[in-house]
Design an enzyme around this catalytic site. Structure first.
Site, PDB file in Angstrom:
ATOM      1  N   HIS A  45      12.029 -14.525 -56.053  1.00 19.92           N
ATOM      2  CA  HIS A  45      13.483 -14.565 -55.872  1.00 19.92           C
ATOM      3  C   HIS A  45      13.874 -15.417 -54.677  1.00 19.92           C
ATOM      4  O   HIS A  45      13.132 -15.510 -53.704  1.00 19.92           O
ATOM      5  CB  HIS A  45      14.066 -13.157 -55.746  1.00 19.92           C
ATOM      6  CG  HIS A  45      13.638 -12.396 -54.526  1.00 19.92           C
ATOM      7  ND1 HIS A  45      14.349 -12.426 -53.350  1.00 19.92           N
ATOM      8  CD2 HIS A  45      12.588 -11.576 -54.298  1.00 19.92           C
ATOM      9  CE1 HIS A  45      13.757 -11.637 -52.463  1.00 19.92           C
ATOM     10  NE2 HIS A  45      12.675 -11.116 -53.000  1.00 19.92           N
ATOM     11  N   HIS A  63      13.888  -7.630 -44.276  1.00 20.89           N
ATOM     12  CA  HIS A  63      15.041  -6.720 -44.253  1.00 20.89           C
ATOM     13  C   HIS A  63      15.274  -6.208 -42.832  1.00 20.89           C
ATOM     14  O   HIS A  63      15.892  -5.171 -42.628  1.00 20.89           O
ATOM     15  CB  HIS A  63      14.852  -5.511 -45.187  1.00 20.89           C
ATOM     16  CG  HIS A  63      14.744  -5.878 -46.631  1.00 20.89           C
ATOM     17  ND1 HIS A  63      15.212  -5.078 -47.645  1.00 20.89           N
ATOM     18  CD2 HIS A  63      14.230  -6.974 -47.232  1.00 20.89           C
ATOM     19  CE1 HIS A  63      14.966  -5.651 -48.816  1.00 20.89           C
ATOM     20  NE2 HIS A  63      14.378  -6.811 -48.585  1.00 20.89           N
ATOM     21  N   GLU A 118      17.747 -10.563 -56.409  1.00 18.55           N
ATOM     22  CA  GLU A 118      16.764  -9.478 -56.331  1.00 18.55           C
ATOM     23  C   GLU A 118      17.170  -8.434 -55.306  1.00 18.55           C
ATOM     24  O   GLU A 118      16.996  -7.234 -55.508  1.00 18.55           O
ATOM     25  CB  GLU A 118      15.384 -10.059 -55.968  1.00 18.55           C
ATOM     26  CG  GLU A 118      14.216  -9.091 -56.155  1.00 18.55           C
ATOM     27  CD  GLU A 118      13.949  -8.188 -54.954  1.00 18.55           C
ATOM     28  OE1 GLU A 118      13.246  -7.173 -55.129  1.00 18.55           O
ATOM     29  OE2 GLU A 118      14.442  -8.469 -53.849  1.00 18.55           O
ATOM     30  N   GLU A 119      17.723  -8.910 -54.190  1.00 17.83           N
ATOM     31  CA  GLU A 119      18.034  -7.984 -53.093  1.00 17.83           C
ATOM     32  C   GLU A 119      19.269  -7.129 -53.389  1.00 17.83           C
ATOM     33  O   GLU A 119      19.592  -6.217 -52.626  1.00 17.83           O
ATOM     34  CB  GLU A 119      18.230  -8.762 -51.782  1.00 17.83           C
ATOM     35  CG  GLU A 119      17.012  -9.565 -51.342  1.00 17.83           C
ATOM     36  CD  GLU A 119      15.820  -8.708 -50.900  1.00 17.83           C
ATOM     37  OE1 GLU A 119      15.882  -7.476 -51.036  1.00 17.83           O
ATOM     38  OE2 GLU A 119      14.828  -9.290 -50.435  1.00 17.83           O
ATOM     39  N   ASP A 145       9.986 -12.759 -47.444  1.00 20.33           N
ATOM     40  CA  ASP A 145      10.655 -12.134 -48.600  1.00 20.33           C
ATOM     41  C   ASP A 145      11.877 -12.945 -48.984  1.00 20.33           C
ATOM     42  O   ASP A 145      12.953 -12.715 -48.489  1.00 20.33           O
ATOM     43  CB  ASP A 145      11.038 -10.698 -48.207  1.00 20.33           C
ATOM     44  CG  ASP A 145      11.679  -9.935 -49.335  1.00 20.33           C
ATOM     45  OD1 ASP A 145      11.625 -10.404 -50.487  1.00 20.33           O
ATOM     46  OD2 ASP A 145      12.261  -8.869 -49.066  1.00 20.33           O
ATOM     47  N   GLU A 188       6.225 -11.319 -54.499  1.00 22.15           N
ATOM     48  CA  GLU A 188       6.717 -10.694 -53.273  1.00 22.15           C
ATOM     49  C   GLU A 188       5.616 -10.774 -52.208  1.00 22.15           C
ATOM     50  O   GLU A 188       4.445 -10.979 -52.530  1.00 22.15           O
ATOM     51  CB  GLU A 188       7.095  -9.235 -53.543  1.00 22.15           C
ATOM     52  CG  GLU A 188       8.303  -9.067 -54.462  1.00 22.15           C
ATOM     53  CD  GLU A 188       9.646  -9.315 -53.771  1.00 22.15           C
ATOM     54  OE1 GLU A 188       9.663  -9.679 -52.579  1.00 22.15           O
ATOM     55  OE2 GLU A 188      10.677  -9.169 -54.441  1.00 22.15           O
TER      56      GLU A 188
HETATM   57 ZN   LIG Z   1      11.682  -9.642 -52.054  1.00 20.70          ZN
END
Ligand SMILES: [Zn+2]
Length: 423
Positions: free
Chosen positions: A116, A395, A179-180, A145, A204
């Site tokens: 992603h 994140h 995706e997030e 990510d 990922e």
């Molecule tokens: Zn991811």
């Protein structure tokens, strides 16, 4: 969570120490494919250039302009590896494109690679968290990510294209922009496309040294659902007649607190209230309030038990009379369970890592969600997750990848694809 098996190393050191059985151990470890390894080493600077290029594009899940630039980069790289590309608008969400690349070969297997291009970061993140190289770490928002995963994927495909590898029926690349945010506009396409393939590799990241003893592949991930808690109260003048109001915000707080530990008694599900909103304005007793809860599912069906428990608790009592509270649970991304065939593929990957004298752990389950759940939803394709780079801080802040994971990951992906092609 990540476990490391060191049986190979300990076996060999015992054999070395005793001067026995060296031949038997040596045959357990095949020599690396020298050409692929050399190609992986040669590709590392290009992977780092590609990381810098992609990290410099801010691509939060709502940043359509940035996501379109990311799509351009990915399309360009796929075309350079001989792929036909197409772009499809995500069916819901911010409205960015999904990139799909396909190439036909001369073999039998249908293989899909997915990753992603969106990140969790708000616009302007690069001002405080710029791209930065520091020893073995390269920092940047989204670098692990999932831009690291995309870089590995695209470089691996280029290496194999340059090597003339055609031992597949179809290779499909699917890169989504959402995706997030639960892949709301791409999850169905991932699921239906994956069903047309034998094998899906998902890109990922894997955990960095700071948090794991070694790199790993992922065989399971929690499914995601959302709880919505809503309270209707009654508006009133907050200064002149507050007693006529029924404060929805107070009731919401009460209900959040009395339900916050409910999931702890239900195996296979977690709940955390993470967002709360109230109508305002400041001089009005709150008329409506809403909370959203993050739910993770590791056992199918556990979310139904949680829903029932939530409803029962809310019906059992309230803080503010005359308020009305409702709760609902909506399932987003399905849980990912690789199963026996996924494990068998991951064991092949472990054997490939041993060619490099490296251990590769298999992580049975993580709390983080993944699109591998959509890819494996029907159970048709063999799906394994975490072919991206080793990294940390996703994140969060100070997200980074580890440079020394680039070559092994390129080697793993290229070697594994050629192995899959042989079957
Ligand atoms: Zn991811």
């Amino acid at each position: 969570m990540t476990m490391r098996t060191s049986s190979f190393f300990s076996l060999r050191s015992v054999a070395l120490a005793c001067g026995l059985a060296l031949g038997a151990v040596a045959t357990a470890q095949a020599a690396p494919d020298a050409k692929l390894l050399a190609a992986a080493e040669k590709a590392q600077p290009a992977v780092i250039d590609n990381l810098k290029e992609m990290v410099s594009i801010e691509s939060g899940s709502l940043n359509v302009e940035g996501l379109m630039k990311m799509a351009d980069v990915i399309e360009g790289r796929l075309k350079a590896a001989g792929f036909k590309t197409e772009r499809r608008k995500a069916s819901a969400g911010a409205g960015a494109d999904i990139v799909i690349g396909t190439i036909k070969g001369t073999g039998k297997r249908k293989i899909m690679l997915q990753g992603h291009m969106d990140t969790v970061y708000a616009p302007g993140i690069l001002n405080s968290q710029p791209y930065k190289v520091d020893g073995n770490r390269i920092y940047g928002p989204g670098i692990a990510d999932d831009k690291g995963g995309l870089a590995v994927m695209m470089a691996s495909l280029k290496i194999l294209a340059d090597a003339g590898w055609r031992d597949y029926d179809t290779l499909t690349v699917l890169v989504n922009p959402d995706e997030e945010v639960g892949s709301v506009g791409s999850g169905e396409l991932i699921a239906t496309t994956a069903d047309l393939h034998d094998t899906v590799l998902s890109f990922e990241p894997t955990a960095a040294k700071a948090v794991a003893k070694g790199e790993s592949l992922l065989l399971g991930a929690a499914g995601i659902a959302q709880a919505t808690l809503e309270v209707k109260g009654r508006a009133a003048h907050a200064g002149a007649a507050p007693e006529l109001g029924r404060n929805a915000l107070y009731e919401l707080s009460y209900q959040m607190l009395q339900t916050k530990d409910l999931a702890k008694d239900i195996p296979g599900v977690t709940l955390n209230w993470t967002v709360a909103r109230a109508t305002g304005p400041i001089n009005q007793i709150t008329e409506k309030a809403q909370a959203l809860g993050d739910i993770r599912i590791t056992q199918p069906g556990a979310e139904k038990k949680l829903t029932e428990a939530l409803q029962a608790k809310i019906a059992s009592g309230k803080l503010i009379p005359d308020t009305e509270t409702t709760v609902k649970v909506e399932v987003g991304r399905p849980a990912f369970v690789a199963g026996a065939k996924g494990r068998a593929l991951a064991e092949k990957a472990q054997a490939i890592y041993k060619e490099l004298d490296r251990e590769l752990a298999l992580t049975p389950m993580t709390g983080g969600g993944t699109d591998a759940g959509f890819a494996g939803r029907s159970g048709k394709a063999t799906v394994v997750e975490s072919f991206g780079l080793a990294g940390f801080g996703y994140h969060a802040r100070d997200e980074y990848i580890e440079v020394d994971s680039i070559v092994p990951r390129l080697y793993l992906v290229t070697r594994l694809l050629t192995e899959i092609g042989k079957n």
